[in-house]
Every structure is written in structure tokens, then in C-alpha cells.
Write a protein that holds these residues in place. Structure first.
Motif, PDB file in Angstrom:
ATOM      1  N   GLY A 247     149.458  19.639  92.731  1.00  0.00           N
ATOM      2  CA  GLY A 247     149.802  20.964  92.222  1.00  0.00           C
ATOM      3  C   GLY A 247     151.298  21.205  92.176  1.00  0.00           C
ATOM      4  N   HIS A 248     151.690  22.072  91.252  1.00  0.00           N
ATOM      5  CA  HIS A 248     153.098  22.400  91.072  1.00  0.00           C
ATOM      6  C   HIS A 248     153.445  23.802  91.556  1.00  0.00           C
ATOM      7  CE1 HIS A 248     153.658  18.723  88.877  1.00  0.00           C
ATOM      8  NE2 HIS A 248     152.641  19.030  88.112  1.00  0.00           N
ATOM      9  N   CYS A 249     152.451  24.639  91.830  1.00  0.00           N
ATOM     10  CA  CYS A 249     152.751  25.982  92.345  1.00  0.00           C
ATOM     11  C   CYS A 249     153.440  25.849  93.692  1.00  0.00           C
ATOM     12  CB  CYS A 249     151.469  26.803  92.507  1.00  0.00           C
ATOM     13  SG  CYS A 249     150.972  27.623  91.004  1.00  0.00           S
ATOM     14  N   CYS A 250     154.454  26.666  93.886  1.00  0.00           N
ATOM     15  CA  CYS A 250     155.199  26.574  95.131  1.00  0.00           C
ATOM     16  C   CYS A 250     154.371  27.085  96.301  1.00  0.00           C
ATOM     17  CB  CYS A 250     156.517  27.322  95.013  1.00  0.00           C
ATOM     18  SG  CYS A 250     156.375  29.105  94.842  1.00  0.00           S
ATOM     19  N   GLU A 251     154.751  26.612  97.461  1.00  0.00           N
ATOM     20  CA  GLU A 251     154.039  26.995  98.689  1.00  0.00           C
ATOM     21  C   GLU A 251     154.118  28.500  98.933  1.00  0.00           C
ATOM     22  OE1 GLU A 251     154.217  25.940 103.419  1.00  0.00           O
ATOM     23  OE2 GLU A 251     154.853  24.409 101.993  1.00  0.00           O
ATOM     24  N   LEU A 252     155.227  29.115  98.565  1.00  0.00           N
ATOM     25  CA  LEU A 252     155.373  30.559  98.763  1.00  0.00           C
ATOM     26  C   LEU A 252     154.331  31.339  97.962  1.00  0.00           C
ATOM     27  CD1 LEU A 252     156.871  32.944 100.007  1.00  0.00           C
ATOM     28  CD2 LEU A 252     158.515  32.793  98.105  1.00  0.00           C
ATOM     29  N   ALA A 253     154.022  30.892  96.758  1.00  0.00           N
ATOM     30  CA  ALA A 253     152.992  31.571  95.954  1.00  0.00           C
ATOM     31  C   ALA A 253     151.652  31.544  96.674  1.00  0.00           C
ATOM     32  CB  ALA A 253     152.883  30.937  94.574  1.00  0.00           C
ATOM     33  N   ARG A 254     151.401  30.475  97.426  1.00  0.00           N
ATOM     34  CA  ARG A 254     150.153  30.332  98.184  1.00  0.00           C
ATOM     35  C   ARG A 254     150.271  30.922  99.586  1.00  0.00           C
ATOM     36  NH1 ARG A 254     151.044  24.919  97.523  1.00  0.00           N
ATOM     37  NH2 ARG A 254     150.491  24.624  99.700  1.00  0.00           N
ATOM     38  N   ALA A 255     151.439  31.487  99.898  1.00  0.00           N
ATOM     39  CA  ALA A 255     151.721  32.042 101.229  1.00  0.00           C
ATOM     40  C   ALA A 255     151.510  30.995 102.323  1.00  0.00           C
ATOM     41  CB  ALA A 255     150.875  33.288 101.499  1.00  0.00           C
ATOM     42  N   GLY A 256     151.811  29.736 101.973  1.00  0.00           N
ATOM     43  CA  GLY A 256     151.699  28.661 102.942  1.00  0.00           C
ATOM     44  C   GLY A 256     150.285  28.198 103.226  1.00  0.00           C
ATOM     45  N   LEU A 257     149.320  28.753 102.545  1.00  0.00           N
ATOM     46  CA  LEU A 257     147.923  28.385 102.786  1.00  0.00           C
ATOM     47  C   LEU A 257     147.581  27.053 102.129  1.00  0.00           C
ATOM     48  CD1 LEU A 257     146.285  31.876 102.174  1.00  0.00           C
ATOM     49  CD2 LEU A 257     146.877  30.818 104.372  1.00  0.00           C
ATOM     50  N   LYS A 258     146.509  26.445 102.575  1.00  0.00           N
ATOM     51  CA  LYS A 258     146.030  25.190 101.983  1.00  0.00           C
ATOM     52  C   LYS A 258     145.105  25.449 100.793  1.00  0.00           C
ATOM     53  CE  LYS A 258     146.370  22.634 106.318  1.00  0.00           C
ATOM     54  NZ  LYS A 258     147.540  21.871 106.054  1.00  0.00           N
ATOM     55  N   THR A 259     144.941  26.725 100.452  1.00  0.00           N
ATOM     56  CA  THR A 259     144.120  27.107  99.306  1.00  0.00           C
ATOM     57  C   THR A 259     145.007  27.735  98.239  1.00  0.00           C
ATOM     58  OG1 THR A 259     143.647  29.251 100.327  1.00  0.00           O
ATOM     59  CG2 THR A 259     142.017  27.484 100.673  1.00  0.00           C
ATOM     60  N   ILE A 260     144.442  27.852  97.049  1.00  0.00           N
ATOM     61  CA  ILE A 260     145.144  28.495  95.949  1.00  0.00           C
ATOM     62  C   ILE A 260     144.149  29.366  95.189  1.00  0.00           C
ATOM     63  CG2 ILE A 260     144.808  26.522  94.384  1.00  0.00           C
ATOM     64  CD1 ILE A 260     147.660  27.239  93.265  1.00  0.00           C
ATOM     65  N   ALA A 261     144.602  30.535  94.789  1.00  0.00           N
ATOM     66  CA  ALA A 261     143.788  31.437  93.971  1.00  0.00           C
ATOM     67  C   ALA A 261     144.145  31.177  92.514  1.00  0.00           C
ATOM     68  CB  ALA A 261     144.073  32.887  94.347  1.00  0.00           C
TER      69      ALA A 261
END
Length: 142
Positions: A104-118
Motif C-alpha cells: 500500500g501507498h497510503c501513509c501510516e498517518l492516514a491509517r492512524a498507525g493501525l494495521k488496518t485501512i478503511a
């Protein structure tokens, strides 16, 4: 962060919005359910701008708005159920929360550091034009 100008939903407006996104700005973007702030989900500085503008705590993840199932598959791990739901309800107002893909290319901050992505594929022609034109997910709050 300097606010972006209000842009029309025509070709010139889309081009100007894409320029703003590429420059790290947050823009207003419609989906079929709401207008919201959006920024390049791969640009941590741009994503930080959304958190700052909204005064949103950085432990509250954003949604990665994608063009389609293919783009979603680059950002998250879509199992059989997630793929079936996306095929049935996308584009549309369905957000899938799945494990983040190592590719994935979305930054970790967008995911709030989680191991999941919305992930969500909005059914609005302007949102689709922006996501497709940028070629990357747009991060936006729910």
C-alpha cells in the motif's frame, strides 16, 4: 495551511483541484453522501493538514477513497468476502475496513498507525475524476 480556492466541477476545476492535491493541499470533495476535506493519501504532510484543519485527533483514522476494487487491492488485503461486497456495492457509500497491504501507498498517518485501512469507492463523478486523475487514494474523514 493556506485554504484552496473554491473550484467548479468542470474540466478546468478538476485540473486545478488536481494541481492543488499534487502541491499538498486539502480540497473539498463531494461523495454521494457528503462534502468533505480530502488530500493525497500518500502524502503524510497533506494528511497532517486534514487533521489540523479538522482539529481531529491523529489516533482517529481517515478513509482512503479509491477509484475501484483494483486500486483498493493495492492498499488493503481484500479477502473473498470483501471482494464480493466491493463488487456488489462499489462505487457507493460502503466503507470496508481490511488489513493494510504491505504494498500500500497510503501513509501510516492516514491509517492512524493501525494495521488496518478503511477503503471506499465513492459514487460521485467528481470524486471519481479526482481519484482517477491523481492515480492515488484520497484520504478524507468520515
Amino acid at each position: 495551511m493556506k485554504p484552496a480556492p473554491v473550484l467548479a466541477g468542470n474540466n478546468a476545476g478538476v485540473a486545478a483541484a488536481l494541481d492543488a492535491l499534487r502541491a499538498g493541499a486539502a480540497i473539498g470533495m463531494p461523495t454521494e453522501t457528503v462534502y468533505g476535506l480530502a488530500a493525497d493519501g500518500t502524502d503524510a504532510r497533506a494528511v497532517a493538514g486534514i487533521y489540523a484543519i479538522k482539529r481531529r485527533p491523529q489516533f482517529n483514522p481517515l478513509i482512503a477513497h479509491v477509484a475501484d476494487v483494483e486500486m483498493a487491492g493495492h492498499e488493503g488485503v481484500l479477502d473473498e468476502r470483501a471482494t464480493a461486497l466491493a463488487d456488489r456495492f462499489w462505487p457507493g457509500p460502503l466503507t470496508l475496513v481490511v488489513p493494510a497491504a504491505s504494498s500500500g501507498h497510503c501513509c501510516e498517518l492516514a491509517r492512524a498507525g493501525l494495521k488496518t485501512i478503511a477503503l471506499r469507492a465513492p459514487d460521485h463523478p467528481l470524486a471519481q475524476a479526482l481519484i482517477s486523475g491523481l492515480g492515488r487514494p484520497l484520504a478524507a474523514p468520515s
